[in-house]
Structures are given as structure tokens and as C-alpha cells.
Design an enzyme around this catalytic site. Sequence first.
Site, PDB file in Angstrom:
ATOM      1  N   CYS A   1       3.419 -37.334  35.783  1.00 14.01           N
ATOM      2  CA  CYS A   1       3.691 -36.077  35.670  1.00 14.01           C
ATOM      3  C   CYS A   1       4.517 -35.465  34.031  1.00 14.01           C
ATOM      4  O   CYS A   1       5.085 -35.551  33.884  1.00 14.01           O
ATOM      5  CB  CYS A   1       4.251 -35.310  36.704  1.00 14.01           C
ATOM      6  SG  CYS A   1       4.001 -33.105  37.009  1.00 14.01           S
ATOM      7  N   GLY A   2       3.851 -34.387  33.939  1.00 15.04           N
ATOM      8  CA  GLY A   2       3.824 -33.547  32.256  1.00 15.04           C
ATOM      9  C   GLY A   2       5.581 -33.515  32.308  1.00 15.04           C
ATOM     10  O   GLY A   2       6.034 -33.422  31.452  1.00 15.04           O
TER      11      GLY A   2
END
Length: 164
Positions: A36-37
Amino acid sequence: MTCAYDFHLPGLSGETIDLSQFRGRPLLIVNTASKCGFTPQYEGLQHLWSLYGRDYPDGMTVLGVPSNDFGEQEPGSAEEIKTFCHRNYGVSFPMAARAHVKGPDAIPLFKWLGKEGGFLSRPRWNFYKYLVNREGHLVRWFTPLSKPTPGRVEEAVRRILLDH
């Protein structure tokens, strides 16, 4: 269930994490993902755990709950998740087994957090953070946009630790 300490969940290494073992300690519960970012927030979570929890009997406990509910960003096995977290971020705080954190299949802990925090507190992405006080009650929640350190999350942790 009346408080966070009433729950237990499977651990990432196959053990059972009984939250009653943390009774009297604040908890920072976070739904996590490895792809995930927001994944670099693991570093800040580990920092909070190292600074305010790991070595202090009345400090706080960080609890990571990996989930594949958002964008399938936690596809790995328990061993892959554990290795990734330790190798890349030095994670040593307790980690639950991968679990559902939203909708009808959400684990009981996240259903309770959503009920306690209200509709807007229900996770809509990875890295929602839930701060539970020493009595086991949800006192604050943060979206993924609030980094663990520095800022509002760390300030809230410090305040709750001073309320002892």
C-alpha cells in the site's frame, strides 16, 4: 463485548493474541497492508512501539492487523507478511493474522471499533488507527492520512500515557 480487552484474535505466528493480557495498557490498533502507499507507516508504528511501549510495563501496545480488504494489498501468507514487516521495517510489535476489517465478514474487534467510533470510523482503506485508553475504551481514531509520527497520533498517545 464491553471493551477492547474482551477480544482475542489469531496471531501472525499461529498463537492467540488475547487482548486481556494488555489490560491497563493503552492500545494502538492498526489495519495494515504490505503493498500500500501507506505501508511506510510501519516505520512510525515501530518507532511508537519502541519509544512508548516495548520496554515499559505500563506503556502502550501497538497491534497490527493485516488485511487484504482494500485493493488486495495484503496478498501474502502469514510467513511472507511477517518476513516483509521485519525485514523492511524492523516490526517487533504484536501482529495478528490477516483478517477482514470491513463489512459483514469483519472480525469482532473491528465490528466493535466501528460501533464505538461510529460510521465514519470504520476503515475505508489500510492504516486506520484506533487509540484505546487504559480502561479499554476507544478514545480516538485516525485515517491513513495521519502518520504515526510526528503529529496528531503521537501527541494523542503521549496524552493518554500521561493520564495514568
